[in-house]
Write a protein that holds these residues in place. Sequence first.
Motif, PDB file in Angstrom:
ATOM      1  N   GLN A  27       0.742  -1.305   0.127  1.00 29.67           N
ATOM      2  CA  GLN A  27       0.050   0.009   0.023  1.00 29.67           C
ATOM      3  C   GLN A  27       0.784   1.293  -0.035  1.00 29.67           C
ATOM      4  OE1 GLN A  27      -2.391   0.290   3.365  1.00 29.67           O
ATOM      5  NE2 GLN A  27      -3.646   2.072   2.648  1.00 29.67           N
ATOM      6  N   ALA A  28       1.947   1.351   0.875  1.00 25.54           N
ATOM      7  CA  ALA A  28       2.808   2.353   0.708  1.00 25.54           C
ATOM      8  C   ALA A  28       3.399   2.801  -0.348  1.00 25.54           C
ATOM      9  CB  ALA A  28       3.951   2.202   1.783  1.00 25.54           C
ATOM     10  N   ILE A  29       3.858   1.406  -0.976  1.00 28.53           N
ATOM     11  CA  ILE A  29       4.663   1.979  -2.395  1.00 28.53           C
ATOM     12  C   ILE A  29       3.622   2.367  -3.426  1.00 28.53           C
ATOM     13  CG2 ILE A  29       5.258   0.362  -4.469  1.00 28.53           C
ATOM     14  CD1 ILE A  29       6.471  -1.595  -2.766  1.00 28.53           C
ATOM     15  N   VAL A  30       2.269   1.908  -3.380  1.00 26.76           N
ATOM     16  CA  VAL A  30       1.548   2.530  -4.147  1.00 26.76           C
ATOM     17  C   VAL A  30       1.043   4.025  -4.010  1.00 26.76           C
ATOM     18  CG1 VAL A  30      -1.188   2.348  -4.941  1.00 26.76           C
ATOM     19  CG2 VAL A  30       0.222   0.436  -4.856  1.00 26.76           C
ATOM     20  N   LEU A  31       0.926   4.364  -2.879  1.00 26.54           N
ATOM     21  CA  LEU A  31       0.643   5.909  -2.334  1.00 26.54           C
ATOM     22  C   LEU A  31       1.988   6.619  -2.618  1.00 26.54           C
ATOM     23  CD1 LEU A  31      -0.961   5.061   1.212  1.00 26.54           C
ATOM     24  CD2 LEU A  31      -2.185   5.972  -0.738  1.00 26.54           C
ATOM     25  N   GLY A  32       2.912   5.953  -2.467  1.00 30.73           N
ATOM     26  CA  GLY A  32       4.056   6.897  -2.762  1.00 30.73           C
ATOM     27  C   GLY A  32       4.383   7.135  -4.241  1.00 30.73           C
ATOM     28  N   ILE A  33       4.077   6.147  -5.014  1.00 30.26           N
ATOM     29  CA  ILE A  33       4.003   6.556  -6.461  1.00 30.26           C
ATOM     30  C   ILE A  33       2.879   7.568  -6.818  1.00 30.26           C
ATOM     31  CG2 ILE A  33       3.968   5.444  -8.999  1.00 30.26           C
ATOM     32  CD1 ILE A  33       5.016   2.930  -7.732  1.00 30.26           C
ATOM     33  N   GLN A  34       1.782   7.106  -6.410  1.00 31.28           N
ATOM     34  CA  GLN A  34       0.805   8.197  -6.580  1.00 31.28           C
ATOM     35  C   GLN A  34       0.996   9.596  -6.397  1.00 31.28           C
ATOM     36  OE1 GLN A  34      -2.498   6.293  -4.714  1.00 31.28           O
ATOM     37  NE2 GLN A  34      -3.255   5.397  -6.283  1.00 31.28           N
ATOM     38  N   LYS A  35       1.613   9.799  -4.952  1.00 30.57           N
ATOM     39  CA  LYS A  35       1.835  11.063  -4.353  1.00 30.57           C
ATOM     40  C   LYS A  35       3.312  11.789  -5.097  1.00 30.57           C
ATOM     41  CE  LYS A  35       2.873  13.257  -0.177  1.00 30.57           C
ATOM     42  NZ  LYS A  35       3.362  13.269   1.248  1.00 30.57           N
ATOM     43  N   ALA A  36       4.179  10.915  -5.832  1.00 29.81           N
ATOM     44  CA  ALA A  36       5.267  11.289  -6.447  1.00 29.81           C
ATOM     45  C   ALA A  36       4.941  11.575  -7.994  1.00 29.81           C
ATOM     46  CB  ALA A  36       6.322  10.360  -6.244  1.00 29.81           C
ATOM     47  N   GLY A  37       3.725  11.116  -8.307  1.00 24.81           N
ATOM     48  CA  GLY A  37       3.518  11.338  -9.695  1.00 24.81           C
ATOM     49  C   GLY A  37       4.230  10.684 -10.738  1.00 24.81           C
ATOM     50  N   GLY A  38       4.758   9.468 -10.217  1.00 24.91           N
ATOM     51  CA  GLY A  38       5.807   8.676 -11.120  1.00 24.91           C
ATOM     52  C   GLY A  38       6.730   7.885 -10.273  1.00 24.91           C
ATOM     53  N   THR A  39       7.689   7.324 -10.996  1.00 25.80           N
ATOM     54  CA  THR A  39       8.667   6.375 -10.062  1.00 25.80           C
ATOM     55  C   THR A  39      10.168   6.979 -10.045  1.00 25.80           C
ATOM     56  OG1 THR A  39       9.113   5.319 -12.167  1.00 25.80           O
ATOM     57  CG2 THR A  39       7.331   4.321 -10.892  1.00 25.80           C
ATOM     58  N   ASP A  40      10.294   8.216 -10.183  1.00 27.11           N
ATOM     59  CA  ASP A  40      11.440   8.771  -9.730  1.00 27.11           C
ATOM     60  C   ASP A  40      11.885   8.912  -8.496  1.00 27.11           C
ATOM     61  OD1 ASP A  40      12.601  11.995  -8.923  1.00 27.11           O
ATOM     62  OD2 ASP A  40      13.745  10.651 -10.302  1.00 27.11           O
ATOM     63  N   GLY A  41      12.986   8.200  -8.316  1.00 30.12           N
ATOM     64  CA  GLY A  41      13.616   7.606  -7.016  1.00 30.12           C
ATOM     65  C   GLY A  41      13.502   9.092  -5.898  1.00 30.12           C
ATOM     66  N   GLN A  42      14.009  10.020  -6.133  1.00 31.60           N
ATOM     67  CA  GLN A  42      14.198  11.076  -5.267  1.00 31.60           C
ATOM     68  C   GLN A  42      12.623  11.718  -5.077  1.00 31.60           C
ATOM     69  OE1 GLN A  42      16.458  12.554  -3.504  1.00 31.60           O
ATOM     70  NE2 GLN A  42      17.833  10.901  -4.076  1.00 31.60           N
ATOM     71  N   ALA A  43      11.606  11.654  -5.781  1.00 30.46           N
ATOM     72  CA  ALA A  43      10.462  12.257  -5.826  1.00 30.46           C
ATOM     73  C   ALA A  43       9.694  11.121  -4.839  1.00 30.46           C
ATOM     74  CB  ALA A  43       9.824  12.338  -7.337  1.00 30.46           C
ATOM     75  N   PHE A  44       9.912   9.766  -5.069  1.00 31.13           N
ATOM     76  CA  PHE A  44       9.350   8.844  -4.321  1.00 31.13           C
ATOM     77  C   PHE A  44       9.734   8.740  -2.876  1.00 31.13           C
ATOM     78  CE2 PHE A  44       7.364   4.469  -3.928  1.00 31.13           C
ATOM     79  CZ  PHE A  44       7.879   3.938  -2.938  1.00 31.13           C
ATOM     80  N   ILE A  45      11.218   9.193  -2.610  1.00 34.72           N
ATOM     81  CA  ILE A  45      11.457   9.352  -1.508  1.00 34.72           C
ATOM     82  C   ILE A  45      10.808  10.457  -0.380  1.00 34.72           C
ATOM     83  CG2 ILE A  45      13.649  10.002   0.013  1.00 34.72           C
ATOM     84  CD1 ILE A  45      15.323   8.748  -1.863  1.00 34.72           C
ATOM     85  N   LYS A  46      10.969  11.878  -1.319  1.00 31.98           N
ATOM     86  CA  LYS A  46      10.093  12.926  -0.653  1.00 31.98           C
ATOM     87  C   LYS A  46       8.683  12.470  -0.319  1.00 31.98           C
ATOM     88  CE  LYS A  46      13.481  15.980  -0.987  1.00 31.98           C
ATOM     89  NZ  LYS A  46      14.508  14.756  -1.330  1.00 31.98           N
ATOM     90  N   ALA A  47       8.048  11.738  -1.166  1.00 29.57           N
ATOM     91  CA  ALA A  47       6.552  11.539  -1.172  1.00 29.57           C
ATOM     92  C   ALA A  47       6.449  10.657   0.336  1.00 29.57           C
ATOM     93  CB  ALA A  47       5.866  10.701  -2.416  1.00 29.57           C
ATOM     94  N   LEU A  48       7.235   9.641   0.444  1.00 31.73           N
ATOM     95  CA  LEU A  48       7.056   8.644   1.521  1.00 31.73           C
ATOM     96  C   LEU A  48       7.412   9.259   2.956  1.00 31.73           C
ATOM     97  CD1 LEU A  48       8.020   5.132   0.607  1.00 31.73           C
ATOM     98  CD2 LEU A  48       5.632   6.272   0.479  1.00 31.73           C
ATOM     99  N   GLU A  49       8.307  10.191   3.010  1.00 28.54           N
ATOM    100  CA  GLU A  49       9.088  10.686   4.194  1.00 28.54           C
ATOM    101  C   GLU A  49       7.888  11.539   4.824  1.00 28.54           C
ATOM    102  OE1 GLU A  49      12.661  12.771   3.184  1.00 28.54           O
ATOM    103  OE2 GLU A  49      13.731  11.224   3.571  1.00 28.54           O
ATOM    104  N   GLY A  50       7.609  11.302   6.019  1.00 31.44           N
ATOM    105  CA  GLY A  50       6.468  11.799   6.685  1.00 31.44           C
ATOM    106  C   GLY A  50       5.123  11.343   6.381  1.00 31.44           C
ATOM    107  N   LEU A  51       5.144  10.553   5.268  1.00 31.93           N
ATOM    108  CA  LEU A  51       3.636  10.043   4.872  1.00 31.93           C
ATOM    109  C   LEU A  51       2.762   9.553   5.953  1.00 31.93           C
ATOM    110  CD1 LEU A  51       1.799   9.723   2.135  1.00 31.93           C
ATOM    111  CD2 LEU A  51       2.967   7.314   2.162  1.00 31.93           C
ATOM    112  N   GLU A  52       1.475  10.111   6.096  1.00 31.90           N
ATOM    113  CA  GLU A  52       0.707   9.398   7.115  1.00 31.90           C
ATOM    114  C   GLU A  52      -0.299   8.768   6.366  1.00 31.90           C
ATOM    115  OE1 GLU A  52      -0.205  12.077  10.251  1.00 31.90           O
ATOM    116  OE2 GLU A  52      -2.286  11.310  10.569  1.00 31.90           O
ATOM    117  N   PHE A  53      -0.926   7.678   6.578  1.00 38.10           N
ATOM    118  CA  PHE A  53      -1.653   6.893   5.859  1.00 38.10           C
ATOM    119  C   PHE A  53      -2.373   5.878   7.096  1.00 38.10           C
ATOM    120  CE2 PHE A  53       0.403   2.881   4.955  1.00 38.10           C
ATOM    121  CZ  PHE A  53       1.649   3.131   5.100  1.00 38.10           C
ATOM    122  N   GLU A  54      -3.923   5.401   6.576  1.00 37.43           N
ATOM    123  CA  GLU A  54      -4.428   4.248   7.202  1.00 37.43           C
ATOM    124  C   GLU A  54      -4.147   3.107   6.690  1.00 37.43           C
ATOM    125  OE1 GLU A  54      -5.427   6.976   9.947  1.00 37.43           O
ATOM    126  OE2 GLU A  54      -6.469   5.254   9.902  1.00 37.43           O
TER     127      GLU A  54
END
Lengths: 310, 237, 433
Positions: C351-378
């Motif tokens: 689930q976190a992987i999917v959320l990360g890709i969605q939030k980053a708008g793609g699979t760019d590594g750095q964007a993914f990292i920024k998307a996951l850092e601090g991510l809060e989800f249910e």
Amino acid sequence: MKTKNKLVLALALLAAVLVVPALIGSSYIHSIIITICIYSIFAISYDLLLGYTGIVSFGHTVYFGVAAYVVAFTTVKLHWPFLAAVGMVIVVCVAISFIFSLVTLRTKNVYFSMVTMAIGQLFYVMSTKLYAITGGDDGLPGVKSIFPNKTVFYIAAVLILVCVYLFSKRLVNSPAGRVLQGVKENDARIGMLGYNTFKFKSIVIQISGLLAGLAGILYVNLNGIATPSILNSSMTLQILFMVILGGVGTLHGPVIGAAIMQIASIVLSGFTTRWMLIFGIGFVVVMLFFPKGVAGVFDRFSQPNQLRKE
Amino acid sequence: MDNITENILELHDVETFIGQYHILFGVNITVRKGSATVLLGRNGGGKTTTLETISGLRPPFAGTILLDGKDIAGLPAYEIIQSGVGYVPEDRDIFSDLTIEENLLISSRKGNDYDKRLELVFELFPDMKKYFKKKSRILSGGQAQMLSISRALINDNKLILIDEPSKGLAPILIRELIDRINIIKKDNTVLLVEQNWEMATSVGDYFYIVQDGMTVFECTKEELLADDTIKQKYLGV
Amino acid sequence: MKSAMKKSYRYIALVLAILMIGALALAGCNKSEPAAGSSAAPAAGSSEAAEEPEVTGPPIKIGLLNETSGAYEQWGKMELQGFFSGLYYATDGTMAIDGRPLEVIVEDTTCDVGVGVQKATKLLEDDKVDILSGTCISSIALAVMDMAAEKGVPYVINCAASDDITGANFNEYTFRTGRNLTMAAEAGLGFLNEDEIEGTTWVVLAPDYAGGRSGGESLGAGVEARGGKVLDYIYPPMDCTDFTSYIQKIKSLNPDYLCAAIVGNNFIVKFPQQLKELGALDNGMQYVTSIADFDFLKTVGEAGIGQIGEALYHYNCWDTPANDALIQIHQELYNGEYPDFWAGESFVGAQAIVLGIQKAGGTDGQAFIKALEGLEFESVKGTYIIRAEDHQALQPMAVGRIISDGNGGATVEAAAIIPLEGMTFPVTAPGRA
């Protein structure tokens, strides 16, 4: 097969192994080749003991594992440069072979094997318990490979293997090598010819230990981590299998055995999760029908005129 | 002529244990240079143990062993051998995986004039030349014996120890061997253990009877042949 | 004549052996799915599935390292099934993100570090996956995380529990959604308030190997930090079957609590049995230990009823929409099986992987990292927060109690839930605190 033809075949094979994988360009295949080379070097070192000197050691993986741990510890925790780590490995391997040499002095045959197994397991237990130094069960990660990529690594690995093979071949065909083969057949008799067998055995134990250490250095370069599993006696047994499967006392046999085991495990595990069982059965079958190992199969075909006096 | 010892080997009161068993209780032997000395006696008397003690295979418990004046008692086997002793054991014990050539090469010690000695070997044992490059497992019993002796001969040894050279050989081969040993003993002194009366008396110049771990009698060939009672008393023939 | 006869027997034996091998191979083929190296999503046929989505971009490749064969293959199966269930859930059954279909490549580590590294090489360098995930084995994870970082590929770890992954060995490309060993130890004690531990006496028991000892030490440290006193640490050998002498010692020490970090059949079953037999629990001593998977519950059976301890995941402990979805999807995809143990963690990772890709708008590594850092989800256990400092997911933890399932077996109920705020372990990643 004539020697000249054998040489041409060998060179052709070498060229193929060096060039073809580079053309295919798959890092996965490169890493498999590197792994085969590592275990081949390890197995050749074991064959020098088992096949040529008649020393059955069940603690041989100590060199391999300790070399990996020394490189990991010195480069990751102490930030030593790689060459310094290699120097340390040499020192440690010589020290360990000194211990094993002393064991040969005091014990014979079965007792020797048992003591070597005990020594091996001692190192294994140390690696799991001294977790301040060794990282315990998880191992020591963080080793950076000295090779920039897998392609350079595999080419280097193949070339290193060739050097090790040629060196070992030279060794066993030298006068000293003949003495070792005499030791294997009859230790006391060689002493009666005026040879200090302890000196000879010590030397071959040292050389074999350094080669196993070399394999360990390459291993930790490839995997980036040293774990207790490489110090376990099951690792020594794996190498023993490779040597026997390929053909003990031939030097090229261990290489064949290493290659077969690697490739078989990959191919078989792709088909089924019960691959280890199948591999075990296959191993037994091969040993029943080809007791001289795979190398023995080819020998039969190349020497039809051999005088047999059984 | 100073410092040239007449006796290539001297044993004084040598005692040896095998494990906990006291085998040799006091062996005294003198081996004169350029001769063949024979150890006679019934089985189990300690003859082979004596040879093993001299060669260093078994360390002596007590006594001195002088090789060309130097005490070698207690030295490791390889050092004794390197001092110029050749040993031909009872069971031949050649390296069957190696060729005749390799067997000889491996026996040749540092500083040895291998080619010259090889010529001598070929002269005495032509079969060695014939099967030179063949693996020694193909050799017959007699040929294996020849190889075993050749291995001791390939070095210019001061002393050659031979344990029962005639064992298992056909009579004609024994006679050939007698001739060879008589040639060998002149330059490389020989000490042998022998049960075969013909060989012993054809080759031997001096005799020691070894019984119950001790040398109980010594004599020359002439004395032995002259007195029948010796044979009866000690050898039970 | 004789040797010719012998020869034909040999060949018959050879043929039989080959047939036997072939039969075994075929039998093995129909085993677990998906076979290693495949890239299939499990058969859908679920009511969750939406219409076939339009493909608007190249597939997103996710590499999953998995213990498909070897000593830990049961755990590998759990991780795999939970992971696919999580992907299903997070993509609403479409197995695609923003029009790009998900391609999952599963590779078998065979529980060996060398093989794990080889397969990771394949996934990272040959298959060029966008995101890497998987493995329960810490040493494999530690080796692979360096490789993934070198290639700039984010690596989301669901199960492997070594503290060093988000601690000493930290790198910015690695995330862990599962819990680490310190969290497990904390949870093991967390059900007791500080006052309850203060002044109490404890004995800590663990099998004598590195994992056991460090687990035991974490527990002991946790106790002492809360004002309790550890009377003794006891480390029977891993293959111990007769704990009498150790239990006698425990009885003579008479602690308030006996806390065990247990691994292995003897410890799981024989130890509690012998505790009961020797009357060690008669004085009111409370037995605290980790609660593991279905196999563990089956083996411990009746003997375990009443045990309390950290429960990594049991489906009966959680009452959240995500957990309900996990159970439902898992049963649909996998023949009615309940999700077990690691599945509860790999679901979250997926689930976190999917959320990360969605939030980053793609699979760019750095964007993914920024998307996951601090991510809060249910997710399964409630609210998760991926801590920015060390990429470790903070999460509620359950203290379970083993109860009878009414059928002569054992199941788990939540004795206490420690909320996310209750997890207070420090950041140990160098330079990140």
